[in-house]
Motif scaffolding. Structure first.
Motif, PDB file in Angstrom:
ATOM      1  N   PHE A 125       0.622  -1.028   0.017  1.00 29.09           N
ATOM      2  CA  PHE A 125      -0.156  -0.069   0.002  1.00 29.09           C
ATOM      3  C   PHE A 125       0.762   1.143   0.350  1.00 29.09           C
ATOM      4  O   PHE A 125       1.926   1.159   0.928  1.00 29.09           O
ATOM      5  N   VAL A 126       0.477   2.087  -0.868  1.00 33.20           N
ATOM      6  CA  VAL A 126       1.249   3.612  -0.900  1.00 33.20           C
ATOM      7  C   VAL A 126       0.353   4.489  -0.997  1.00 33.20           C
ATOM      8  O   VAL A 126      -1.079   4.380  -1.093  1.00 33.20           O
ATOM      9  N   GLY A 127       0.744   6.020  -1.368  1.00 34.93           N
ATOM     10  CA  GLY A 127      -0.077   7.169  -1.471  1.00 34.93           C
ATOM     11  C   GLY A 127       0.550   7.957  -2.456  1.00 34.93           C
ATOM     12  O   GLY A 127       1.133   7.504  -3.556  1.00 34.93           O
ATOM     13  N   HIS A 128       0.801   9.194  -2.018  1.00 38.81           N
ATOM     14  CA  HIS A 128       1.633  10.204  -2.523  1.00 38.81           C
ATOM     15  C   HIS A 128       1.078  10.871  -3.841  1.00 38.81           C
ATOM     16  O   HIS A 128       1.018  11.965  -4.038  1.00 38.81           O
ATOM     17  N   ILE A 129       0.383   9.978  -4.781  1.00 40.68           N
ATOM     18  CA  ILE A 129       0.095  10.657  -6.026  1.00 40.68           C
ATOM     19  C   ILE A 129      -1.098  11.142  -6.052  1.00 40.68           C
ATOM     20  O   ILE A 129      -1.771  11.621  -7.050  1.00 40.68           O
ATOM     21  N   HIS A 130      -2.086  10.975  -4.943  1.00 42.76           N
ATOM     22  CA  HIS A 130      -3.350  11.646  -4.690  1.00 42.76           C
ATOM     23  C   HIS A 130      -4.117  10.831  -5.950  1.00 42.76           C
ATOM     24  O   HIS A 130      -5.511  11.873  -6.317  1.00 42.76           O
ATOM     25  N   GLN A 131      -4.213   9.840  -6.330  1.00 40.73           N
ATOM     26  CA  GLN A 131      -5.169   9.184  -6.976  1.00 40.73           C
ATOM     27  C   GLN A 131      -5.222   7.519  -6.879  1.00 40.73           C
ATOM     28  O   GLN A 131      -4.229   7.263  -6.610  1.00 40.73           O
ATOM     29  N   THR A 144      -2.538   1.862  -4.759  1.00 45.41           N
ATOM     30  CA  THR A 144      -2.445   3.250  -4.280  1.00 45.41           C
ATOM     31  C   THR A 144      -3.333   3.765  -3.814  1.00 45.41           C
ATOM     32  O   THR A 144      -4.498   3.865  -4.731  1.00 45.41           O
ATOM     33  N   LEU A 145      -3.486   4.473  -2.801  1.00 37.20           N
ATOM     34  CA  LEU A 145      -4.609   5.201  -2.261  1.00 37.20           C
ATOM     35  C   LEU A 145      -4.465   6.745  -3.121  1.00 37.20           C
ATOM     36  O   LEU A 145      -3.693   7.171  -3.435  1.00 37.20           O
ATOM     37  N   ALA A 146      -5.749   7.239  -3.057  1.00 37.26           N
ATOM     38  CA  ALA A 146      -5.942   8.471  -3.292  1.00 37.26           C
ATOM     39  C   ALA A 146      -5.561   9.631  -2.352  1.00 37.26           C
ATOM     40  O   ALA A 146      -4.521   9.568  -1.733  1.00 37.26           O
ATOM     41  N   SER A 147      -6.758  10.546  -1.880  1.00 33.19           N
ATOM     42  CA  SER A 147      -6.197  11.585  -1.099  1.00 33.19           C
ATOM     43  C   SER A 147      -7.250  11.504   0.223  1.00 33.19           C
ATOM     44  O   SER A 147      -8.102  11.272   0.199  1.00 33.19           O
ATOM     45  N   VAL A 148      -6.816  12.143   1.293  1.00 36.93           N
ATOM     46  CA  VAL A 148      -7.611  12.266   2.566  1.00 36.93           C
ATOM     47  C   VAL A 148      -7.327  13.856   2.796  1.00 36.93           C
ATOM     48  O   VAL A 148      -6.953  14.262   3.840  1.00 36.93           O
ATOM     49  N   GLY A 149      -8.027  14.807   2.021  1.00 36.83           N
ATOM     50  CA  GLY A 149      -7.917  15.861   2.334  1.00 36.83           C
ATOM     51  C   GLY A 149      -6.881  16.921   1.560  1.00 36.83           C
ATOM     52  O   GLY A 149      -6.970  18.126   1.420  1.00 36.83           O
ATOM     53  N   VAL A 155     -10.659  15.507 -12.488  1.00 34.61           N
ATOM     54  CA  VAL A 155     -10.710  14.639 -13.576  1.00 34.61           C
ATOM     55  C   VAL A 155     -11.959  13.817 -13.269  1.00 34.61           C
ATOM     56  O   VAL A 155     -13.191  14.295 -13.124  1.00 34.61           O
ATOM     57  N   VAL A 156     -12.203  12.465 -13.313  1.00 36.76           N
ATOM     58  CA  VAL A 156     -13.299  11.455 -12.844  1.00 36.76           C
ATOM     59  C   VAL A 156     -13.101  11.066 -11.581  1.00 36.76           C
ATOM     60  O   VAL A 156     -12.492  10.128 -11.255  1.00 36.76           O
ATOM     61  N   PRO A 157     -14.014  11.436 -10.567  1.00 36.56           N
ATOM     62  CA  PRO A 157     -14.234  10.839  -9.407  1.00 36.56           C
ATOM     63  C   PRO A 157     -14.248   9.301  -9.435  1.00 36.56           C
ATOM     64  O   PRO A 157     -13.577   8.445  -8.445  1.00 36.56           O
ATOM     65  N   GLU A 158     -15.044   8.820 -10.053  1.00 35.49           N
ATOM     66  CA  GLU A 158     -15.419   7.339 -10.106  1.00 35.49           C
ATOM     67  C   GLU A 158     -14.104   6.780 -10.748  1.00 35.49           C
ATOM     68  O   GLU A 158     -13.846   5.310 -10.656  1.00 35.49           O
ATOM     69  N   ALA A 159     -12.970   7.162 -11.248  1.00 40.09           N
ATOM     70  CA  ALA A 159     -11.803   6.707 -11.742  1.00 40.09           C
ATOM     71  C   ALA A 159     -10.710   6.820 -10.740  1.00 40.09           C
ATOM     72  O   ALA A 159      -9.554   6.682 -10.970  1.00 40.09           O
ATOM     73  N   GLY A 160     -11.272   7.322  -9.484  1.00 42.09           N
ATOM     74  CA  GLY A 160     -10.149   7.180  -8.527  1.00 42.09           C
ATOM     75  C   GLY A 160      -9.602   8.507  -8.004  1.00 42.09           C
ATOM     76  O   GLY A 160      -8.651   8.506  -7.181  1.00 42.09           O
ATOM     77  N   PHE A 161      -9.974   9.697  -8.432  1.00 40.53           N
ATOM     78  CA  PHE A 161      -9.590  10.975  -8.140  1.00 40.53           C
ATOM     79  C   PHE A 161     -10.653  11.580  -7.245  1.00 40.53           C
ATOM     80  O   PHE A 161     -11.646  12.348  -7.514  1.00 40.53           O
ATOM     81  N   LEU A 162     -10.277  11.159  -6.019  1.00 39.13           N
ATOM     82  CA  LEU A 162     -11.193  11.466  -5.064  1.00 39.13           C
ATOM     83  C   LEU A 162     -10.721  11.450  -3.637  1.00 39.13           C
ATOM     84  O   LEU A 162      -9.506  10.939  -3.472  1.00 39.13           O
ATOM     85  N   HIS A 163     -11.339  12.138  -2.592  1.00 39.65           N
ATOM     86  CA  HIS A 163     -11.069  11.839  -1.349  1.00 39.65           C
ATOM     87  C   HIS A 163     -11.674  10.631  -0.665  1.00 39.65           C
ATOM     88  O   HIS A 163     -12.922  10.459  -0.606  1.00 39.65           O
ATOM     89  N   GLN A 164     -11.010   9.677   0.130  1.00 36.55           N
ATOM     90  CA  GLN A 164     -11.257   8.354   0.272  1.00 36.55           C
ATOM     91  C   GLN A 164     -10.278   7.759   1.318  1.00 36.55           C
ATOM     92  O   GLN A 164      -9.200   8.110   1.663  1.00 36.55           O
ATOM     93  N   TYR A 180     -13.752   3.991   0.464  1.00 35.37           N
ATOM     94  CA  TYR A 180     -14.986   4.746   0.962  1.00 35.37           C
ATOM     95  C   TYR A 180     -14.808   6.122   0.687  1.00 35.37           C
ATOM     96  O   TYR A 180     -14.168   6.858   1.484  1.00 35.37           O
ATOM     97  N   PRO A 181     -15.294   6.534  -0.321  1.00 36.53           N
ATOM     98  CA  PRO A 181     -15.280   8.067  -0.377  1.00 36.53           C
ATOM     99  C   PRO A 181     -16.397   8.515   0.277  1.00 36.53           C
ATOM    100  O   PRO A 181     -17.224   7.743   1.231  1.00 36.53           O
ATOM    101  N   VAL A 182     -16.864   9.788   0.381  1.00 36.21           N
ATOM    102  CA  VAL A 182     -17.906  10.361   1.230  1.00 36.21           C
ATOM    103  C   VAL A 182     -18.942   9.999   0.605  1.00 36.21           C
ATOM    104  O   VAL A 182     -19.645   9.844  -0.605  1.00 36.21           O
ATOM    105  N   GLY A 183     -20.038   9.099   1.504  1.00 35.21           N
ATOM    106  CA  GLY A 183     -21.106   8.624   1.257  1.00 35.21           C
ATOM    107  C   GLY A 183     -21.157   7.491   0.225  1.00 35.21           C
ATOM    108  O   GLY A 183     -22.300   7.333  -0.147  1.00 35.21           O
ATOM    109  N   ALA A 184     -20.222   6.736  -0.022  1.00 29.81           N
ATOM    110  CA  ALA A 184     -20.423   5.542  -1.170  1.00 29.81           C
ATOM    111  C   ALA A 184     -19.233   4.511  -0.710  1.00 29.81           C
ATOM    112  O   ALA A 184     -18.510   4.784   0.028  1.00 29.81           O
ATOM    113  N   ALA A 185     -19.354   3.448  -1.428  1.00 28.16           N
ATOM    114  CA  ALA A 185     -18.109   2.435  -1.307  1.00 28.16           C
ATOM    115  C   ALA A 185     -17.892   2.152  -2.985  1.00 28.16           C
ATOM    116  O   ALA A 185     -18.538   1.936  -3.742  1.00 28.16           O
TER     117      ALA A 185
END
Length: 223
Positions: A125-131, A144-149, A155-164, A180-185
Motif C-alpha cells: 500500500f502507498v499514497g503520494h500521487i493523490h489518485q 495506491t490510495l488517493a487523498s484524504v484532504g 478529473v473523474v471521481p469514479e476513476a479514483g480521483f477523490l477523497h477516500q 470509501y469516499p464520502v457517502g459511497a463504497a
C-alpha cells in the motif's frame, strides 16, 4: 514517512543537515522503517525518501534518489523472513516506486523479486500521487490510495480521483478491499491503470461541434 514529513524547506537553507528532517521524525514520531506482527499477519513499513546515498539529496523525481539503501534492504529481508509462516505479509511505504519513470527501476529489479520470492506477501500500500490505482503483479496486489484532504485533480471521481480511505478485511485465505469516499463504497480492484488512463484521455478530448447556433431576428435557430 513521506516527502512532506522529512523534506527540509527552504532547500537552499545553509543550515540544512544532510539527512534533512530524518532525525527529527525519529525523535518526535518513531522509526523510519519497522515491522510488527498482529493476528498471524506481518506488517512491514518502509521509508521511500532516504535520498541519494552519495549526495544526500532527497527528490522523488530523480531515480538516483529513489533507491532502497543496503541497510534498509537488509532490514526488509529480515522482516520478510520473520513473517514467512504468517497468513499474510503487508508492506507500506509512501511512494509508488513500481510505477518506474522518475522512480527508476530499483523496485522492479531488487524489491519486487524479493517480495515474490517470499510467497506470502499479499499486498503493498502507498499514497503520494493523490489518485487511486490498482496494479497487481505476480500475485501481489499493489494498491495506491488517493487523498484524504490533500489536492485532488478535477478529473473523474469514479476513476479514483477523490477523497477516500480503504477498508481492508483480512481472512486467512484472502483479503477484501473497499474504498470509501464520502457517502459511497467503491471496488478497489476496478481502478486499473488501463481504465484510469482511458478516463483521463476522455476528459481531455475536446467537444466536437458540428454546427454553431445561429442567432437571428427570430431568435436562436436549431443546431
Amino acid at each position: 514517512a513521506g516527502n512532506h514529513d522529512v523534506y527540509w524547506r527552504p532547500t537552499d537553507d545553509p543550515n540544512m543537515p544532510r539527512d534533512q528532517h530524518d532525525k527529527n521524525f525519529e525523535v518526535h514520531f518513531g522509526p523510519l522503517w519497522y515491522s510488527f506482527q498482529h493476528k498471524n499477519c506481518n506488517f512491514i513499513v518502509l521509508y521511500s525518501d532516504e535520498g541519494n546515498p552519495e549526495t544526500g539529496e532527497k527528490n522523488f523525481n530523480k531515480p538516483e534518489c529513489q533507491k532502497i539503501s543496503d541497510e534498509q534492504f537488509g532490514f526488509l529481508k529480515q522482516a520478510l523472513q520473520r513473517g514467512k509462516d504468517n497468513d499474510h505479509q503487508f508492506v507500506f511505504l509512501h511512494h509508488p516506486r513500481w510505477l518506474q519513470g522518475n522512480y527508476g527501476k530499483d523496485w522492479k529489479q531488487r524489491v519486487h523479486p524479493l517480495l515474490v520470492q517470499t510467497k506470502n506477501v499479499t499486498a503493498v500500500f502507498v499514497g503520494h500521487i493523490h489518485q487511486m490505482r490498482y496494479d497487481p503483479a505476480d500475485g501481489i496486489e499493489y494498491v495506491t490510495l488517493a487523498s484524504v484532504g490533500a489536492h485532488i485533480q478535477p478529473v473523474v471521481p469514479e476513476a479514483g480521483f477523490l477523497h477516500q480511505y480503504h477498508l481492508v478485511t483480512v481472512r486467512p485465505e484472502q483479503v477484501a478491499l473497499t474504498a470509501y469516499p464520502v457517502g459511497a463504497a467503491m471496488n478497489v480492484r476496478e481502478i486499473t491503470s488501463d481504465m484510469q488512463q482511458e478516463m483521463v484521455s476522455l476528459t481531455k478530448r475536446p467537444l466536437q461541434v458540428s454546427q454553431r447556433i445561429k442567432i437571428t431576428d427570430k431568435g436562436p435557430q436549431d443546431a
